[in-house]
Every structure is written in C-alpha cells, then in structure tokens.
Design an enzyme around this catalytic site. Structure first.
Site, PDB file in Angstrom:
ATOM      1  N   LYS A 133      -4.074 -17.216  24.198  1.00 58.09           N
ATOM      2  CA  LYS A 133      -4.494 -15.838  23.917  1.00 58.09           C
ATOM      3  C   LYS A 133      -5.974 -15.641  24.218  1.00 58.09           C
ATOM      4  CE  LYS A 133      -3.175 -15.993  19.609  1.00 58.09           C
ATOM      5  NZ  LYS A 133      -2.588 -17.340  19.616  1.00 58.09           N
ATOM      6  N   THR A 134      -6.785 -16.543  23.674  1.00 59.71           N
ATOM      7  CA  THR A 134      -8.220 -16.409  23.878  1.00 59.71           C
ATOM      8  C   THR A 134      -8.554 -16.564  25.360  1.00 59.71           C
ATOM      9  OG1 THR A 134      -8.578 -17.261  21.658  1.00 59.71           O
ATOM     10  CG2 THR A 134     -10.467 -17.301  23.129  1.00 59.71           C
ATOM     11  N   ASP A 180     -10.136 -10.253  19.799  1.00 61.46           N
ATOM     12  CA  ASP A 180      -9.411 -11.519  19.573  1.00 61.46           C
ATOM     13  C   ASP A 180      -9.090 -11.624  18.081  1.00 61.46           C
ATOM     14  OD1 ASP A 180      -8.244 -13.957  20.106  1.00 61.46           O
ATOM     15  OD2 ASP A 180     -10.106 -15.031  20.511  1.00 61.46           O
ATOM     16  N   GLU A 181      -8.120 -12.447  17.719  1.00 59.49           N
ATOM     17  CA  GLU A 181      -7.745 -12.690  16.317  1.00 59.49           C
ATOM     18  C   GLU A 181      -7.499 -11.371  15.573  1.00 59.49           C
ATOM     19  OE1 GLU A 181      -7.306 -15.761  15.186  1.00 59.49           O
ATOM     20  OE2 GLU A 181      -8.575 -17.099  16.383  1.00 59.49           O
ATOM     21  N   GLN A 227      -0.777 -16.511  12.005  1.00 61.29           N
ATOM     22  CA  GLN A 227      -2.081 -17.102  11.704  1.00 61.29           C
ATOM     23  C   GLN A 227      -2.966 -16.156  10.911  1.00 61.29           C
ATOM     24  OE1 GLN A 227      -3.968 -19.719  14.787  1.00 61.29           O
ATOM     25  NE2 GLN A 227      -2.430 -18.823  16.106  1.00 61.29           N
ATOM     26  N   ARG A 255      -3.994 -27.070  15.247  1.00 59.86           N
ATOM     27  CA  ARG A 255      -5.296 -27.411  15.845  1.00 59.86           C
ATOM     28  C   ARG A 255      -5.189 -28.721  16.610  1.00 59.86           C
ATOM     29  NH1 ARG A 255      -6.465 -23.127  16.620  1.00 59.86           N
ATOM     30  NH2 ARG A 255      -4.464 -22.652  15.703  1.00 59.86           N
TER      31      ARG A 255
HETATM   32  P1  ATP Z   1      -5.106 -19.929  18.868  1.00 60.05           P
HETATM   33  O1  ATP Z   1      -3.875 -19.231  18.424  1.00 60.05           O
HETATM   34  O2  ATP Z   1      -5.262 -21.255  18.184  1.00 60.05           O
HETATM   35  O3  ATP Z   1      -6.306 -19.072  18.836  1.00 60.05           O
HETATM   36  P2  ATP Z   1      -4.879 -19.364  21.683  1.00 60.05           P
HETATM   37  O4  ATP Z   1      -3.566 -18.717  21.836  1.00 60.05           O
HETATM   38  O5  ATP Z   1      -6.065 -18.510  21.672  1.00 60.05           O
HETATM   39  O6  ATP Z   1      -4.853 -20.341  20.412  1.00 60.05           O
HETATM   40  P3  ATP Z   1      -6.263 -20.838  23.694  1.00 60.05           P
HETATM   41  O7  ATP Z   1      -7.273 -21.440  22.784  1.00 60.05           O
HETATM   42  O8  ATP Z   1      -6.667 -19.751  24.580  1.00 60.05           O
HETATM   43  O9  ATP Z   1      -4.989 -20.438  22.839  1.00 60.05           O
HETATM   44  O10 ATP Z   1      -5.598 -21.977  24.564  1.00 60.05           O
HETATM   45  C1  ATP Z   1      -5.177 -23.220  24.010  1.00 60.05           C
HETATM   46  C2  ATP Z   1      -5.442 -24.347  24.990  1.00 60.05           C
HETATM   47  O11 ATP Z   1      -4.553 -24.242  26.083  1.00 60.05           O
HETATM   48  C3  ATP Z   1      -6.839 -24.307  25.561  1.00 60.05           C
HETATM   49  O12 ATP Z   1      -7.291 -25.611  25.732  1.00 60.05           O
HETATM   50  C4  ATP Z   1      -6.614 -23.609  26.898  1.00 60.05           C
HETATM   51  O13 ATP Z   1      -7.610 -23.935  27.831  1.00 60.05           O
HETATM   52  C5  ATP Z   1      -5.262 -24.124  27.321  1.00 60.05           C
HETATM   53  N1  ATP Z   1      -4.522 -23.209  28.208  1.00 60.05           N
HETATM   54  C6  ATP Z   1      -4.110 -21.968  27.898  1.00 60.05           C
HETATM   55  N2  ATP Z   1      -3.453 -21.397  28.938  1.00 60.05           N
HETATM   56  C7  ATP Z   1      -3.442 -22.319  29.929  1.00 60.05           C
HETATM   57  C8  ATP Z   1      -2.930 -22.352  31.267  1.00 60.05           C
HETATM   58  N3  ATP Z   1      -2.276 -21.326  31.792  1.00 60.05           N
HETATM   59  N4  ATP Z   1      -3.104 -23.467  31.982  1.00 60.05           N
HETATM   60  C9  ATP Z   1      -3.768 -24.529  31.454  1.00 60.05           C
HETATM   61  N5  ATP Z   1      -4.277 -24.565  30.218  1.00 60.05           N
HETATM   62  C10 ATP Z   1      -4.129 -23.476  29.451  1.00 60.05           C
HETATM   63 MG    MG Z   2      -7.520 -18.145  20.163  1.00 55.07          MG
END
Ligand code: ATP
Ligand code: MG
Length: 740
Positions: A33-34, A220-221, A251, A608
């Site tokens: 997402k981030t 975000d969040e 979350q 995490r």
């Molecule tokens: P959270 O819910 O914990 O905030 P999130 O959904 O924001 O998580 P991110 O932190 O953006 O997730 O991504 C999680 C991990 O996966 C990071 O290390 C990110 O770089 C990696 N990642 C996400 N999408 C891809 C992709 N398409 N290819 C490779 N790595 C990815």
């Molecule tokens: Mg995130």
C-alpha cells in the site's frame, strides 16, 4: 518513461494509473500500500499531471514522510521536492502558521503537548477549588480531547442543561481551558486539527486557496484517521475529488485515541464514484507467518475480510517460547538474538522486540545490556522529554512566544534565582487584574504589592535578560540564539556544577545534541526554501512522535511497543508478553470491540516479520510491584498448531523437533496450555484464564474478574461466537471445565 511502474504488480499499477477522482486502496499488511502510494506520487509528477507543489501526502509519522520523500527522490532523480508531506498535525500546523495573521492567531503560537495541557488544567481546576481526587486533570484532559475530536465546543455543551454534575463541571473547565490557551497563544494537539476546519468554514477565500493548491491528496494508514481528520479532508478536496486513501481495516489500532474505523468503511458512501482497488499479494512475509496472522485476524467480526497470499516459501515455523518469568523471558530473547546471529548471520538491526506496554522494556533492557547487545528503544523516556532538554526548550518557547505562561513558569526560577512560587502567584494575580500576560507583568514587578525590593530586582533582571534575547531574535540564527541564551541564563553552569560528573556530562552532551539537531534542521529547511527560524524548529519538535527520533543507521536491536511498529518491517520479530491481561491488555479486554482492537494490534505485530517470528510468554510476571501467574494469551490459541513450534530452549535445538510427529508436538503444546495447578491462585471459585462452560454461549475463558461475592462480575470470552460477555456471578451459571 515510466519504467519504474514495472516494479509494481498488475493491481498496484492499475491503482497508480487511476489518477483521477476518488480512489480507495484497501489491502492487508505488506501488500504494498505504502509503496503504491509513493509510486503514484512519482507518476503524477513524472507525467506532469501535477506540480510537486500541488500534491499533499499525509503519512502517519514524520519518519514515514521522510522515507517517502527519499524514495521519491530516487525514483525521480531530483532533489528537495516542494511537496507537502507529513502527518495531519504537521500539515495543519503549517497551514495555521501560514494563515495566522488572517485568522487572529499569533504566528508564533506554541503547541502544547498532553503534558502541557494537563499542567494547564491542573491550574484551572485548582483555581476553581475542584479537588484533583474527584477531577483528575489527566482524565479531564482526555475528556476534553475527545470532545474536541468530535467537534463539540464548550458553547455547545453549555447551551444545554447537562444532567450530570460532572459533565457540567467539565464543560465549564473546558471553557476556561480554551480561554487559557488563547491567553497563552497556545494550541493543543486537537486544536491543530480543528482550527483549520473552522478557518476553512469561516474564511471561504482561504479554503479556496488550498483547494486550488492541492490538486492531488493522498493519505496513508487511513484506517487510523479520526473524525476531525475526516472533516478536514472533506474540506481540502476540491471539485476534482482527487483523493486517494490507502488503508487496512485489520490494522486499525488507535480506536482508543479516537480513530474512527468508519472513515475507511464508509469511503464509498462519501464518494459513490470511488474506484476501489484491493491488493492481495503480500510481499513481506514468509508463508507460515502470513497464514498464522490471517488465522488470528479471522476471528474478528468487524472486518471486510480479504484473502492475502504470498508466493514466498513457507519459511520456518513460528516459535513459541515459554519463560518462567519476565527475567527468564528476557534471557530467552537474548538467546533468540544470539541464535539468529550465529545460525542465520543476522545483524542486530535485523531484529525487533515488540511488547504491549512500555513498562515491559525494563527487564529486556537489563538482559540486553548484561549481554552487550546494542539496542535502541523507541518510546520510554524520549530525548525531548529529558529534563535538561525540556528546560532549554522552555527558554526557547518563551523567547518565541512570551505569552506562554506554562513555559515561563518552568524557567522563572530555573536555574535557581530565588524567585519562589508565592512571588510568581502574586505577579500572576497582578497580571490578571491588569489583563496583561505574566511576562509583561514581570516587567512591571515594582507595581506588584507585597514584593520586596530585592525580590523585585531578581525578577526584573530575568525579565530584562529575556527581553534582550527577544530583540536579538532577528539578528541571530536559531542555534546562535539558543546557545548564547543557554550559557547566559546559567543553564550550562547549572548542569556543570549541580550534578556528579557522569550525570553532568551526559546532560551537557544532550544539550549539545539538541543544538546539533537544530543546525541540521536549519540546513534542511533552508535547502527546501522553508521557514527555518526558532518557531519552526519548536513546531517540529512539538510534533515529533516516538518513532521520529529513531536512528536506523545504527546497528542495534530495536525495542518498541506494538503500536509504534505500525508500517515497519524486520527480518526477525519477537513479540513478548503474550499473556492474558497483558495481550490482550486487561483494561481493554472486557469489551468485544476493544478485544478486537487488541487482536488487530497482535496482527500488526505478527505482520511486521519478514522471515522469522517468535512469540514469548512468561508464566509469572511482576507488574506494578505485584506478581501474577498468567495463562497464555487467547490469541495464541488462534494460531493453527501446525504452524507453531514449541520451544523450551533456543540454542542447540535446531532440527531437534524435525522428524518428530506432528501429533506429538501438538500434544506437548496442548499440555502446555493447560494451567499448572501451583501457578494459579485458586482461593476463589473463579480465576482469570479459567475455561468455563455456559449453556447458551458454549465454551469460554475468563478474562477478567471484578468485585467479590455474589456480585462479582466475570468477563468471559466465548470462542464459538467470538463474543465477550460481562456476567454477574450470581446469575452467570458458569460451569468450570475439567481441562482447567
Ligand atoms: P503495511 O500494511 O504494513 O503498512 P503496506 O501494504 O504498506 O504494509 P509496503 O510496506 O508498501 O506494504 O510493502 C511491503 C514490502 O513489500 C516492502 O518491502 C515493499 O518494498 C515490498 N513490495 C511491495 N510491492 C512490491 C512489488 N510489487 N514488488 C516487490 N516488492 C514489493
Ligand atoms: Mg504501509
């Protein structure tokens, strides 16, 4: 041109390309997402759909904003983007500071943290003759905060006849508190959010200015936004409705602080035309970790439900580690760290130790120190909460905003200059009579009755010194001003002479560190062409969160609460203190809604972990000077046993359980979960952790007992229906189960 879009999966890419109109990205932990949000901003800029200055991105911490900025710089290959990026609070402070003159606010307003607000309220309560026993300033502060977050102003409350005497008094105190803030030219954290809303409603031209400025807004969040933040967003979004929010309802962990999960659940009610994207592939965690986390959160009723999967390998099982008490738990954590280092070649920085409450860190820290393991602790006594730092900051706050009487009272007799509380109170009464600020009254001390000439001259000397520095404000930069003031006011001297050598060195070191931070701040801000004066620095400091002072570059194990860990990831994660009463926390476990929030918090912690997850639990724990025997957290029961590995020893057990039959392991685990007779206070009929049966609700487990005798209230969590009930013993009809 948009090569970087190849670094996204199909669904993420679609979410980036859907630039126009409202967009909701709702997805589980670690699904990118981030990352998607960051790439979306890069895409908008690269495609020239918006200038950087037309984009507003809101993150949950300042640290997250900084990281996003760095990532963008790499993606776009440009330096110092003039992008508005930060937390809701910092964005709001920036708007208020910019518009201050138009809205009758001093540009140099002070931001009061919760501690300052409580100090102010304590004064107000005592001036009204209200006892702190009945009206605890902290409780009143959180009541007022909640009212503010729901946009209830004192006049709304006072208009109506309140039945409850307590509420009536809170309403009056609330009004006095608002007057106090105004007089001190201060805003509290909640004001930062609600003032801009009022400004936008009262000054349509200011609203129009920001509507024009922000063509794209990203958040975000989003699951942890509160009502005021929601109202603010509604005003910031212009007719193009280019609002993109990302979040995960699983979350949402700040309900206790007013976050409203409805904001995300009702997004498409507010924006019926919203496009919704779901990301289902998790890129962070090994499959076992993900499956375990999914299995836990599945027990929550209020969720949208999603199917998170990963193409990653299963990875090691989740290790459940049982300790005798908190000291033994800490020792086992040390063993985990050693084992991970030697067998998996990890460094300290790959490892995070999480816990539910800050108090748990002490036992862990003791052992880490004894074993020479470097660690950083997030939260606890924060840098900016240290006494010497607060003292110096109070001086600077008075320089910037002489009306701030909370800061002024802190420094008027520090370092000791013989100006006591009684004298200050006399001067304060004079200030009230004359309707001037406390600071201005210091300058007219000779007019105050019953103050001796010697005392008067001490006060005057202090006043003149501060006045002199106020005049120097425009001539010296922030660091020059601060360092000269600190030595002239005798603060350095005080710390050099009043403490033993070790302590005085460390305090002086901290003050120097503060100056170094100021210098860096000035440089960075000047690079961005933004305000870099003392007022801007103090604002930044006031809005720091625990996580913002974390220095990731040092190679150290990270210790922090589950709440602080949001959004982060580590190769190895160890969640400690998984016991009933601690996780879920006793205070919160009585109510299903709160129990579900605790479960989400556990889910946040588990997700995490990238490669290894350890869960630890102590049979006995000393808390608040008393010890309790504990049963394992009910959340542990929710992890499928085949994903768990039961550990009594950490080192040297590698492979020991391989080849053992699953049933054997399961039996061991189940045996473990059964309560050990000696470990329970069974003086009463019921005890926390006890398994019971109820005719209607089925099997359950006692999570809280209150009161005694027939009127004892028994809180039971019933697994089958996922409900928690508070029952009166006399009518409860609970049968203890054999398996206890
Ligand atoms: P959270 O819910 O914990 O905030 P999130 O959904 O924001 O998580 P991110 O932190 O953006 O997730 O991504 C999680 C991990 O996966 C990071 O290390 C990110 O770089 C990696 N990642 C996400 N999408 C891809 C992709 N398409 N290819 C490779 N790595 C990815
Ligand atoms: Mg995130």
């Amino acid at each position: 041109m948009e090569d970087f879009l190849n670094e996204l999966n199909e669904e993420q890419r679609k979410a980036v390309l859907a630039t126009d109109g409202p967009v909701l990205i709702i997805a589980g932990a670690g699904s990118g997402k981030t990352r998607t949000l960051t790439y979306r901003i890069a895409y908008l800029i690269k495609k020239q759909l918006a200038k950087p200055s037309e984009i507003l991105a809101v993150t949950f911490t300042n640290k997250a904003a900084r990281e996003m900025k760095e990532r963008l710089t790499t993606l776009l290959g440009s330096q110092a983007l003039p992008l508005w990026m930060g937390t809701f609070h910092s964005v709001c402070a920036r708007i208020l500071r910019t518009e201050a003159e138009h809205i009758g606010l001093s540009r140099n307003f002070t931001i009061y943290d919760v501690d300052d607000s409580v100090r102010a309220l304590r004064k107000i309560l005592s001036s009204k003759g209200l006892s702190p026993q009945k009206f605890n300033p902290k409780v009143v502060q959180s009541r007022i905060s909640r009212l503010k977050n729901h946009f209830v102003l004192p006049e709304n409350l006072l208009e109506q006849e309140l039945d409850d005497e307590y509420d009536q008094i809170v309403a009056e105190v609330y009004q006095a508190y608002m007057a106090f803030l105004k007089k001190n030219e201060a805003l509290d954290f909640d004001d930062l959010l609600i003032r801009p809303i009022q400004v936008f409603d009262d000054f349509p031209e200011i609203k129009a200015k920001y509507n024009k400025k922000f063509q794209y807004i990203l958040v975000d969040e989003y699951q942890d936004t509160n009502h005021a933040q929601y109202l603010l967003l509604k005003r910031l979004v212009n007719e193009r409705k280019n609002l993109c929010v990302v979040g995960d309802e699983d979350q949402s962990i700040y309900g206790w602080r007013g976050a409203d999960i409805k904001n995300i659940l009702n997004f498409n009610r507010d924006f019926p035309e919203a496009r919704i994207f779901k990301l289902e592939e998790n890129y962070r965690s090994h499959n076992n970790i993900l499956q375990a986390a999914n299995a836990v959160v599945r027990n929550n009723k209020s969720r949208l439900g999603k199917n998170l999967w990963t193409r990653k390998q299963d990875g090691p099982k989740i290790k459940l580690v049982v300790a005798d008490d908190e000291a033994d738990e800490a020792l086992k954590v040390v063993e985990i760290i050693h084992d991970e280092m030697y067998t998996h070649k990890r460094s300290f920085k790959d490892i995070a130790i999480l816990y539910r409450t800050n108090a748990q860190s002490r036992a862990l820290e003791d052992q880490l120190r004894r074993n020479a393991i470097s660690y950083t602790i997030i939260g606890g006594v924060k840098f900016y909460d240290r006494k010497e730092i607060k003292d110096v900051l109070a001086y600077l706050k008075v320089l910037v905003n002489p009306a701030d009487s909370v800061a002024l009272r802190r420094i008027i007799n520090f370092p000791l200059r013989g100006v006591g509380e009684t004298t200050v109170n006399k001067i304060e009464r004079f200030a009230e009579m004359e309707n001037i600020t406390l600071f201005d009254a210091l300058g007219r001390v000779e007019e105050v009755a019953n103050i001796s000439a010697t005392m008067g001259s001490r006060v005057k000397q202090f006043y003149l010194m501060m006045k002199k520095f106020m005049e120097l404000k425009d001539e010296l930069n922030a660091v020059e001003l601060a360092s000269t003031l600190v030595s002239e006011a005798g603060i350095m001297h005080h710390y050099q002479t009043e403490y033993d050598q070790y302590e005085s060195e460390s305090r002086i070191e901290n003050i120097k560190e503060l100056f170094a931070t100021m210098e860096q701040f000035t440089r960075e801000r000047e690079g961005e062409g933004r305000d870099s004066d003392l007022a801007a620095f103090l604002e930044e400091v006031s809005l720091m969160t625990d996580i913002d002072t974390w220095n990731e570059s040092s190679n150290a194990v990270t210790l922090m609460t589950l709440h602080s860990a949001k959004g982060l990831e580590f190769p190895v994660v160890c969640i400690t203190g998984l016991e009933m009463g601690l996780m879920p926390l006793q205070r919160t476990s009585a109510d299903l809604k709160e129990l579900e929030e605790e479960r989400r918090l556990f889910y946040v912690g588990m997700t995490r972990a990238m490669e290894s997850l350890y869960l630890t639990y102590a049979k006995y724990r000393r808390r608040y000077n008393a010890g309790t025997y504990n049963t394992p957290s009910l959340f542990l029961d929710e992890i499928p046993t085949e994903l768990l590995e039961f550990k009594t020893r950490i080192a040297g057990t590698r492979g020991a359980s391989r080849g053992k039959r699953k049933t054997e392991r399961k039996a061991k685990l189940e045996a473990y979960f059964q309560n050990d007779d000696q470990n329970q206070d069974r003086s009463g009929e019921f005890f926390v952790g006890q398994k019971v049966y109820h005719e209607t609700f089925g099997k359950g487990q006692i999570i809280q007992l209150e009161g005694s005798g027939d009127k004892m209230k028994i809180t039971v969590h019933f697994g089958r229906d996922g409900i928690t009930k508070k029952l009166i013993k006399k009518f409860a009809n609970l049968t203890p189960l054999e398996e206890n």
